[in-house]
Design a protein around this motif. Structure first.
Motif, short mmCIF file in Angstrom:
data_model
loop_
_atom_site.label_atom_id
_atom_site.label_comp_id
_atom_site.label_asym_id
_atom_site.label_seq_id
_atom_site.Cartn_x
_atom_site.Cartn_y
_atom_site.Cartn_z
N TRP A 47 -47.95 17.95 -19.74
CA TRP A 47 -48.29 16.59 -19.94
C TRP A 47 -49.59 16.21 -19.02
CZ3 TRP A 47 -46.42 13.36 -23.54
CH2 TRP A 47 -44.97 13.72 -24.10
N VAL A 48 -50.46 15.64 -19.68
CA VAL A 48 -51.90 15.01 -19.04
C VAL A 48 -51.55 13.51 -19.01
CG1 VAL A 48 -54.16 14.52 -19.16
CG2 VAL A 48 -53.35 16.83 -20.10
N LEU A 49 -51.28 13.09 -17.78
CA LEU A 49 -50.92 11.70 -17.46
C LEU A 49 -52.26 10.78 -17.16
CD1 LEU A 49 -47.53 12.21 -15.87
CD2 LEU A 49 -48.30 12.01 -18.21
N GLY A 50 -52.39 9.50 -17.42
CA GLY A 50 -53.16 8.69 -16.85
C GLY A 50 -52.57 7.43 -16.11
N HIS A 51 -53.32 6.70 -15.30
CA HIS A 51 -52.91 5.16 -14.80
C HIS A 51 -52.99 5.36 -13.36
CE1 HIS A 51 -51.18 1.43 -14.24
NE2 HIS A 51 -50.09 1.92 -13.71
N ILE A 52 -52.59 6.39 -12.69
CA ILE A 52 -52.69 6.25 -11.22
C ILE A 52 -53.98 7.02 -11.07
CG2 ILE A 52 -51.93 7.44 -9.26
CD1 ILE A 52 -50.04 5.38 -10.34
N HIS A 53 -54.57 6.30 -9.88
CA HIS A 53 -55.99 6.85 -9.75
C HIS A 53 -56.28 7.90 -8.61
CE1 HIS A 53 -58.48 2.89 -11.41
NE2 HIS A 53 -57.42 3.49 -12.35
N ALA A 54 -55.12 8.63 -8.44
CA ALA A 54 -55.28 9.78 -7.70
C ALA A 54 -54.70 10.83 -8.21
CB ALA A 54 -54.40 9.63 -6.30
N LYS A 55 -55.46 12.25 -8.15
CA LYS A 55 -54.69 13.08 -8.69
C LYS A 55 -53.38 13.82 -8.31
CE LYS A 55 -57.61 16.46 -5.60
NZ LYS A 55 -56.47 17.27 -4.97
N ARG A 56 -52.48 14.21 -8.90
CA ARG A 56 -51.29 14.25 -8.35
C ARG A 56 -50.55 14.81 -9.50
NH1 ARG A 56 -47.49 9.17 -7.64
NH2 ARG A 56 -46.23 9.81 -9.61
N GLN A 57 -49.57 16.19 -9.13
CA GLN A 57 -48.89 16.69 -9.91
C GLN A 57 -47.39 16.51 -9.84
OE1 GLN A 57 -51.04 20.74 -9.05
NE2 GLN A 57 -50.70 21.11 -11.22
N LEU A 58 -46.71 16.53 -11.12
CA LEU A 58 -45.30 16.20 -10.74
C LEU A 58 -44.65 17.37 -10.39
CD1 LEU A 58 -44.69 14.86 -14.61
CD2 LEU A 58 -45.35 13.79 -12.48
N ALA A 59 -43.60 17.09 -9.43
CA ALA A 59 -42.92 17.96 -8.71
C ALA A 59 -42.36 19.26 -9.38
CB ALA A 59 -41.58 17.24 -8.04
N ASP A 60 -42.06 19.00 -10.85
CA ASP A 60 -41.63 20.48 -11.64
C ASP A 60 -42.72 21.11 -12.53
OD1 ASP A 60 -41.99 18.49 -13.26
OD2 ASP A 60 -39.91 18.55 -14.36
N ASN A 61 -43.89 20.48 -12.03
CA ASN A 61 -44.98 21.06 -12.76
C ASN A 61 -45.15 20.90 -14.22
OD1 ASN A 61 -46.33 22.01 -10.36
ND2 ASN A 61 -44.87 23.82 -10.48
N THR A 62 -44.39 19.88 -14.79
CA THR A 62 -44.57 19.85 -16.25
C THR A 62 -45.62 18.86 -16.69
OG1 THR A 62 -42.96 17.85 -16.01
CG2 THR A 62 -42.02 20.06 -16.49
N GLY A 63 -46.48 18.30 -15.50
CA GLY A 63 -47.49 17.53 -16.06
C GLY A 63 -48.22 16.96 -14.59
N PHE A 64 -49.31 16.16 -14.87
CA PHE A 64 -50.22 15.87 -13.75
C PHE A 64 -51.01 14.63 -13.91
CE2 PHE A 64 -52.83 18.46 -16.30
CZ PHE A 64 -53.95 18.10 -16.38
N TYR A 65 -51.16 13.88 -12.85
CA TYR A 65 -52.30 12.68 -13.11
C TYR A 65 -53.38 13.03 -12.73
CZ TYR A 65 -48.71 8.60 -13.29
OH TYR A 65 -48.00 7.69 -13.63
N CYS A 66 -54.26 12.68 -13.76
CA CYS A 66 -55.73 13.20 -13.63
C CYS A 66 -56.35 12.41 -12.47
CB CYS A 66 -56.48 12.77 -14.84
SG CYS A 66 -56.01 13.68 -16.27
N GLY A 67 -56.20 11.28 -12.25
CA GLY A 67 -56.87 10.49 -11.25
C GLY A 67 -58.32 10.19 -11.82
N SER A 68 -58.76 9.21 -11.08
CA SER A 68 -60.35 8.67 -11.64
C SER A 68 -61.41 9.63 -11.45
CB SER A 68 -60.48 7.29 -11.05
OG SER A 68 -60.38 7.60 -9.57
N PRO A 69 -62.09 10.11 -12.27
CA PRO A 69 -63.16 10.96 -12.03
C PRO A 69 -64.11 10.79 -11.02
CG PRO A 69 -63.63 9.81 -14.20
CD PRO A 69 -62.31 9.41 -13.57
N PHE A 70 -64.41 9.54 -10.56
CA PHE A 70 -65.29 9.30 -9.62
C PHE A 70 -64.33 8.01 -8.76
CE2 PHE A 70 -70.18 9.36 -11.14
CZ PHE A 70 -69.94 10.55 -11.01
N ALA A 71 -64.26 8.07 -7.45
CA ALA A 71 -63.61 6.97 -7.06
C ALA A 71 -64.47 5.76 -7.10
CB ALA A 71 -63.63 7.63 -5.26
#
Length: 414
Positions: free
Chosen positions: A181-205
């Motif tokens: 799963w590719v996830l949006g909303h949180i502006h920091a990159k973060r992978q889910l604990a079970d590696n089923t998806g990740f937050y992209c984070g904002s491309p530019f801070a």
């Protein structure tokens, strides 16, 4: 298939940095398009909040349409879902433009297949959504003889009872049958604990709260049904970070700039060693024991911080943010002071035993809430994030030591 994944571009919003000539509200989008073309990917996926807000139509339409045309010319398809910021305007922009596949409009799940990959997505239909979108996900979307990629803008593990940003439990993703799963909303990159998806984070801070590296992700299929581990690609040309300045041994304010300069260069060296090359925007965090005669707030006015800049190699610079954190400790003996009489002794006793203050937490939280949005208090340290008693005690400790300094100064002890 090779795919670039990103989210939270916020077209229409200019990042809060200076010294970047030519920076626009679409600079991040332009950089994404350029990188996608350079990497010769097959597709770009956008997980929401591509546009800052509904009234950004005039600012966002031209740059978005131009970028989509460039990607189309390079045979790169674009798949997207709308987030809470662009629930209304992004579908409109996409409809007016071309070369983009919007998934899940009107809050319903939708899928499309491209080059043997199934893309599944859900979009916000309004700026707020208290329902859990995965509750309406149909298992049939996962019945596919090939790789599947999910797109969702949501609040993972937020309050399922009160969140207005599509609250989802992290344990639900594996149950969908979608492997990534590719996830949006949180502006920091973060992978889910079970590696089923990740937050992209904002491309530019976008501002000083978005510390650490920011960029995009490269996804690649492996075999007939699975994905390689997502690869993060730094993209932001600047980085917000904290810079610790140890003032241990400082004698007077005349030496302060030397301590700051050394700390900033050390921070710059650490970041370049880790592989980042770009401008740094540092928040100074002062630590160490300082003499009672040393008053950091007086020695370092905020206007001076804004003017401080240190050049680095390759044309980059270190900039200092117009705020700092004072974690220093006064070189005073609280035990000796508490043995005396008068206000200083009483204050020293209280600092030695703050557990004797009943209702301290709620009182300070109440005061901080009332003063948070009052203009007269904006230049002071924010207390809006105070959540627990430890933070309250630290705030009281700092304030108490500052008061002791003033009281000692008034009686001629410095």
């Amino acid at each position: 298939m090779r795919i670039i994944a990103c989210s939270d571009i916020h077209l229409g919003r200019i990042p809060s940095v200076n010294a970047h000539p030519g920076l626009t509200s679409h600079s991040a989008w332009d950089a994404i398009v350029e990188k996608a073309v350079a990497l010769k990917v097959d597709a770009v996926v956008l997980a929401g909040d591509v546009v800052e807000k509904d009234n950004a139509w005039f600012e966002a339409y031209g740059p978005l349409a131009k970028g989509l045309e460039t990607l189309h010319t390079s045979d790169i398809e674009v798949f997207a879902v709308a987030g809470n910021h662009d629930a209304k305007v992004f579908p409109r922009l996409a409809k007016e433009g071309e070369h983009i596949h919007m998934l899940g409009l009107n809050g319903t799940w939708e899928q499309v297949v491209y080059k043997g990959v199934r893309f599944v997505g859900w979009s916000f239909k309004d700026s707020a959504c208290t329902a859990n979108p995965l509750d309406s996900f149909e298992r049939g979307f996962a019945d596919f003889d090939g790789p599947i990629l999910g797109l969702l803008h949501c609040d993972v593990d937020g309050s399922l009872m009160t969140s207005t940003y599509a609250p989802v439990s992290s344990t639900q993703f594996s149950a969908t049958g979608v492997p990534l799963w590719v996830l949006g909303h949180i502006h920091a990159k973060r992978q889910l604990a079970d590696n089923t998806g990740f937050y992209c984070g904002s491309p530019f801070a976008l501002d000083s709260s978005e510390t650490g590296e920011h960029g995009i992700w490269l996804l690649e299929t492996v075999g007939e049904q699975s994905w390689k581990d997502p690869e993060f690609i730094p993209l932001s040309p600047w980085l917000f970070c904290d810079c610790e300045v140890d003032l241990e041994g400082i004698v007077s304010s005349d030496d302060l700039l030397n301590y700051i300069g050394k700390a900033l260069r050390t921070t710059a060296t650490k970041t370049s060693t880790s592989g980042f090359f770009g401008d740094l925007y540092c928040r100074l965090v002062f630590v160490g024991t300082v003499p009672t005669a040393f008053d950091l707030a007086r020695a370092l006015p905020l206007t001076d911080l804004q003017n401080l800049e240190i050049p680095l190699e390759q044309g980059y610079s270190v900039h200092v943010q117009p705020s700092f954190v004072d974690n220093t400790v006064l070189a005073v003996d609280l035990e000796s002071l508490s043995a005396g009489v008068g206000p200083i002794a009483l204050l020293a006793k209280q600092l030695l035993d703050m557990d004797t203050l009943p209702g301290l937490l709620e009182e300070v939280k109440d005061i901080s809430q009332k003063s948070h949005n009052v203009p007269a208090f904006q230049s002071l340290m924010s207390t809006a994030d105070i959540q627990d008693e430890a933070q309250v005690k630290e705030l009281i400790r700092k304030s108490g030591f500052s008061l002791i300094r003033s009281m000692l100064s008034q009686r001629g002890s410095v």
